[in-house]
Scaffold this active site. Sequence first.
Site, short mmCIF file in Angstrom:
data_model
loop_
_atom_site.label_atom_id
_atom_site.label_comp_id
_atom_site.label_asym_id
_atom_site.label_seq_id
_atom_site.Cartn_x
_atom_site.Cartn_y
_atom_site.Cartn_z
N GLY A 36 7.91 -15.65 -22.78
CA GLY A 36 9.03 -15.25 -23.44
C GLY A 36 8.58 -13.60 -23.45
N ALA A 37 9.82 -12.66 -23.23
CA ALA A 37 9.66 -11.35 -23.12
C ALA A 37 8.89 -10.58 -24.11
CB ALA A 37 10.72 -10.64 -22.74
N GLN B 29 11.74 -25.37 -21.61
CA GLN B 29 11.40 -24.61 -22.82
C GLN B 29 12.41 -24.99 -24.01
OE1 GLN B 29 12.16 -23.57 -19.86
NE2 GLN B 29 10.97 -21.38 -19.69
N ASP C 153 15.44 -11.20 -21.05
CA ASP C 153 14.43 -10.48 -20.52
C ASP C 153 14.23 -9.17 -20.28
OD1 ASP C 153 11.85 -12.88 -20.07
OD2 ASP C 153 13.81 -13.87 -20.48
N ASN D 221 18.29 -13.23 -18.23
CA ASN D 221 17.46 -14.30 -19.11
C ASN D 221 17.25 -15.40 -18.29
OD1 ASN D 221 16.81 -14.95 -21.95
ND2 ASN D 221 18.55 -16.38 -21.99
#
Length: 344
Positions: A47-48, A196, A237, A247
Amino acid sequence: MSIKPIEYRDGVVRMIDQRLLPTQELWLEYRDYQAVAEAILTMVVRGAPAIGVAAAYGAALGARDIEADSFESFLAALKNVCDTLAATRPTAVNLFWALERMQAKARELAALPLDAIKAALMDEAQAIAAQDDAINRAMGRHGAELIADNARVLTHCNAGALATGGYGTALGVIRAAVESGKKISVLADETRPFLQGSRLTAWELHKDGIPVTLICDNMAGALMRQGEIDCVIVGADRIAANGDVANKIGTYSVAVLAKEHGLPFYVAAPLSTIDLKIPDGDHIPIEERDTSEVTHCGPTRLAPEGINVRNPAFDVTPAGLITAIITERGVVRGDYVRGLANLF
């Protein structure tokens, strides 16, 4: 209450191993930057925004262990630490943002003794983590206004507390809507190949008591056509200057489906995810991950040996498919070039 996937305590960085969720909640401890880099690369943390927080802590751990006799040699060694961390994952711009912020803090404190700089860098990493949580909550408040009462919201991948310093971006908007008294239900795409959605998003929401229904990725279009989805919200992202969004792979397909069915498609991301140096999505580097993520589920092989496989981790959704971009400073619509630039 949403989980915080990264903690710092008594000189040790702790991260929940997201590869093992939802069946096992295991916290791993990290004492040096090389181990943090490996955690980012192997998706212990993902996750960014969370990658940015982890990288900041990694830089602080690396700085702590530097032995230097001058500020110049310290700064050069810190750059090597940051270069190692930066080489882990190319798409999430929060990684590079956090590492540049850490190096900028060191340069700002050049006149101080090195021990004081090292302590200040750990303070800066902790500030990045705390600010990320506050940013997500501000983003949630802005985004919650876009979500109607009784809305059925589709999300893709995991843009929740696990993907951030806490609370979440896309799931933060959903959490804020629920906290405001709205009745919200969520449909979570499983999000192949790393799952995810099924492993992380469903786990988070279920843990928080927010109604969630897990669906296969290829069900989204049919459910939209049947009127079972009211809007879509995802994280990001990297966002280019023109509003194109990188993303998790599959996001573009969901955006196309939403457009076809006349559904709002929202992106929630902090300013640290916006990269005004990148003119459009064609210039965003897309990470290709190991093919075993596609051919295997855990230890079980799902595909014939020797078959050709593609595994891009991200795709790009053009700005024209996006209804609005939600940030901690407000919601941007329409003219993304001007609107995104005006946020800074």
